[in-house]
Design an enzyme around this catalytic site. Structure first.
Site, PDB file in Angstrom:
ATOM      1  N   LYS A 154      18.016   7.182   9.119  1.00  0.00           N
ATOM      2  CA  LYS A 154      17.942   7.152   7.646  1.00  0.00           C
ATOM      3  C   LYS A 154      19.193   6.510   7.047  1.00  0.00           C
ATOM      4  O   LYS A 154      19.099   5.660   6.171  1.00  0.00           O
ATOM      5  CB  LYS A 154      17.799   8.573   7.067  1.00  0.00           C
ATOM      6  CG  LYS A 154      16.541   9.303   7.487  1.00  0.00           C
ATOM      7  CD  LYS A 154      16.359  10.607   6.706  1.00  0.00           C
ATOM      8  CE  LYS A 154      17.416  11.654   7.008  1.00  0.00           C
ATOM      9  NZ  LYS A 154      17.421  12.156   8.390  1.00  0.00           N
TER      10      LYS A 154
ATOM     11  N   ARG B 286      14.428  18.526   1.235  1.00  0.00           N
ATOM     12  CA  ARG B 286      14.235  18.948   2.620  1.00  0.00           C
ATOM     13  C   ARG B 286      13.388  20.213   2.710  1.00  0.00           C
ATOM     14  O   ARG B 286      13.161  20.701   3.803  1.00  0.00           O
ATOM     15  CB  ARG B 286      15.602  19.268   3.216  1.00  0.00           C
ATOM     16  CG  ARG B 286      16.118  18.263   4.254  1.00  0.00           C
ATOM     17  CD  ARG B 286      17.495  18.759   4.635  1.00  0.00           C
ATOM     18  NE  ARG B 286      18.060  18.221   5.830  1.00  0.00           N
ATOM     19  CZ  ARG B 286      18.930  17.222   5.881  1.00  0.00           C
ATOM     20  NH1 ARG B 286      19.253  16.567   4.794  1.00  0.00           N
ATOM     21  NH2 ARG B 286      19.474  16.877   7.018  1.00  0.00           N
TER      22      ARG B 286
ATOM     23  N   ARG C  34      26.200   9.346  18.334  1.00  0.00           N
ATOM     24  CA  ARG C  34      26.448   8.723  17.019  1.00  0.00           C
ATOM     25  C   ARG C  34      27.923   8.853  16.634  1.00  0.00           C
ATOM     26  O   ARG C  34      28.543   9.890  16.818  1.00  0.00           O
ATOM     27  CB  ARG C  34      25.569   9.416  15.975  1.00  0.00           C
ATOM     28  CG  ARG C  34      25.871   9.011  14.562  1.00  0.00           C
ATOM     29  CD  ARG C  34      24.711   9.252  13.662  1.00  0.00           C
ATOM     30  NE  ARG C  34      24.419  10.663  13.439  1.00  0.00           N
ATOM     31  CZ  ARG C  34      23.453  11.065  12.606  1.00  0.00           C
ATOM     32  NH1 ARG C  34      22.702  10.178  11.986  1.00  0.00           N
ATOM     33  NH2 ARG C  34      23.235  12.351  12.429  1.00  0.00           N
TER      34      ARG C  34
ATOM     35  N   ARG D   6      30.456  13.640  13.941  1.00  0.00           N
ATOM     36  CA  ARG D   6      30.135  14.771  13.062  1.00  0.00           C
ATOM     37  C   ARG D   6      30.057  16.090  13.833  1.00  0.00           C
ATOM     38  O   ARG D   6      29.537  16.127  14.945  1.00  0.00           O
ATOM     39  CB  ARG D   6      28.789  14.510  12.368  1.00  0.00           C
ATOM     40  CG  ARG D   6      28.899  13.612  11.172  1.00  0.00           C
ATOM     41  CD  ARG D   6      27.557  13.200  10.633  1.00  0.00           C
ATOM     42  NE  ARG D   6      26.601  14.303  10.493  1.00  0.00           N
ATOM     43  CZ  ARG D   6      25.416  14.168   9.900  1.00  0.00           C
ATOM     44  NH1 ARG D   6      25.058  12.999   9.401  1.00  0.00           N
ATOM     45  NH2 ARG D   6      24.601  15.188   9.808  1.00  0.00           N
TER      46      ARG D   6
ATOM     47  N   ARG E 141      18.780  21.567  14.003  1.00  0.00           N
ATOM     48  CA  ARG E 141      18.375  20.766  12.840  1.00  0.00           C
ATOM     49  C   ARG E 141      16.948  20.262  12.986  1.00  0.00           C
ATOM     50  O   ARG E 141      16.198  20.168  12.015  1.00  0.00           O
ATOM     51  CB  ARG E 141      19.358  19.594  12.645  1.00  0.00           C
ATOM     52  CG  ARG E 141      20.700  20.064  12.074  1.00  0.00           C
ATOM     53  CD  ARG E 141      21.831  19.108  12.389  1.00  0.00           C
ATOM     54  NE  ARG E 141      21.696  17.827  11.753  1.00  0.00           N
ATOM     55  CZ  ARG E 141      22.269  16.706  12.194  1.00  0.00           C
ATOM     56  NH1 ARG E 141      23.028  16.731  13.276  1.00  0.00           N
ATOM     57  NH2 ARG E 141      22.105  15.581  11.544  1.00  0.00           N
TER      58      ARG E 141
HETATM   59  P1  AMP Z   1      22.467  15.058   6.867  1.00  0.00           P
HETATM   60  O1  AMP Z   1      23.701  14.247   6.720  1.00  0.00           O
HETATM   61  O2  AMP Z   1      21.364  14.640   5.937  1.00  0.00           O
HETATM   62  O3  AMP Z   1      21.996  15.137   8.296  1.00  0.00           O
HETATM   63  O4  AMP Z   1      22.841  16.550   6.431  1.00  0.00           O
HETATM   64  C1  AMP Z   1      23.824  17.285   7.121  1.00  0.00           C
HETATM   65  C2  AMP Z   1      23.708  18.762   6.816  1.00  0.00           C
HETATM   66  O5  AMP Z   1      23.917  18.990   5.415  1.00  0.00           O
HETATM   67  C3  AMP Z   1      22.347  19.401   7.105  1.00  0.00           C
HETATM   68  O6  AMP Z   1      22.189  19.782   8.455  1.00  0.00           O
HETATM   69  C4  AMP Z   1      22.390  20.606   6.164  1.00  0.00           C
HETATM   70  O7  AMP Z   1      23.234  21.634   6.677  1.00  0.00           O
HETATM   71  C5  AMP Z   1      23.063  20.023   4.940  1.00  0.00           C
HETATM   72  N1  AMP Z   1      22.073  19.416   4.012  1.00  0.00           N
HETATM   73  C6  AMP Z   1      21.997  18.111   3.653  1.00  0.00           C
HETATM   74  N2  AMP Z   1      20.983  17.909   2.788  1.00  0.00           N
HETATM   75  C7  AMP Z   1      20.409  19.121   2.593  1.00  0.00           C
HETATM   76  C8  AMP Z   1      19.300  19.574   1.841  1.00  0.00           C
HETATM   77  N3  AMP Z   1      18.560  18.727   1.099  1.00  0.00           N
HETATM   78  N4  AMP Z   1      18.986  20.901   1.884  1.00  0.00           N
HETATM   79  C9  AMP Z   1      19.716  21.771   2.616  1.00  0.00           C
HETATM   80  N5  AMP Z   1      20.760  21.407   3.384  1.00  0.00           N
HETATM   81  C10 AMP Z   1      21.113  20.091   3.374  1.00  0.00           C
END
Ligand code: AMP
Length: 209
Positions: A13, A88, A127, A155, A166
């Site tokens: 993404k 999400r 990554r 990360r 996740r």
């Molecule tokens: P990402 O960078 O999109 O993979 O997000 C990293 C982490 O941020 C996720 O594993 C969640 O802990 C938190 N997070 C990001 N976006 C959301 C969302 N829309 N709802 C809940 N948690 C989120």
């Protein structure tokens, strides 16, 4: 264009979003990036989110919904935006719908990048993010040039354990939002297996449909 990018962790993404927003001249809003910035700055929201994020769990809906609705109301979103990582959950999707309806605007597209679970752990563990350019590399599939390696970031939630968690959350909470957009006729699905260029070509074709 107002659109959402959906897909499991490691589907690509972030990589595709960076390419798309440049071409479409719309604002990229990554909920994960915003939360990581809040954690780094040590804001109250960052402190509340940190533990969930490290464990690969979802941050509570009310926190994320408030953050995103405030962000899309800013002037740089007037001509369009790409939401990456939000919504999400069904309550997040419903809150977004209500806010857009109130503003008198609609979503144009929801783009889902599909990658089998079996490939996602390897993608995530390898990554590496470049904090200076925002570019995302993979140690094996898209190796970084030697000069940028020392500044790359791995990360905290890109461990095998957190990625597996996740993925479970993705299937349980995020996949159920897709039928909402299917019913509106705005969902497009692309195969995310292949090189970033191959996926970009599919994304471009899907958005034109
Ligand atoms: P990402 O960078 O999109 O993979 O997000 C990293 C982490 O941020 C996720 O594993 C969640 O802990 C938190 N997070 C990001 N976006 C959301 C969302 N829309 N709802 C809940 N948690 C989120």
């Amino acid at each position: 264009m107002r659109m959402i990018l959906v897909g499991p962790p490691g589907a690509g993404k972030g990589t595709q979003a960076a390419r798309l927003v440049e071409r479409l001249h719309i604002t990229h809003i990554s909920s994960g990036d915003m939360l990581r910035a809040a954690v780094k700055e040590g804001t109250a929201m960052g402190q509340a989110a940190d533990g969930y994020m490290k464990a690969g769990q979802l941050v509570p809906d009310d926190v994320v919904i408030g953050m995103i609705l405030e962000r899309i109301a800013k002037p740089d979103c007037a001509n369009g935006f790409m939401l990456d990582g939000f919504p999400r959950t069904i309550p997040q999707a419903e809150a977004l719908d209500a806010a857009l309806a109130k503003a008198g605007v609609t979503l144009d597209r929801v783009l889902m990048i599909e990658v089998p679970d079996a490939l996602l752990v390897e993608r995530g563990v390898g990554r590496r993010n470049d904090p200076e350019t925002g570019k995302i590399y993979h140690l094996k599939f898209d190796p970084p040039p030697a000069e940028v390696v020392p500044r790359l970031v791995h990360r905290k939630d890109d461990t095998e354990e957190a990625i597996t968690k996740r993925l479970t959350y993705y299937h349980e909470w995020t996949a159920p939002i897709l039928p909402l957009y299917q019913a509106k006729g705005i969902l497009r699905t692309v195969d995310g297996v292949g090189t970033p260029d191959e996926v970009t070509a599919r994304v471009t074709a899907a958005l034109a449909q």
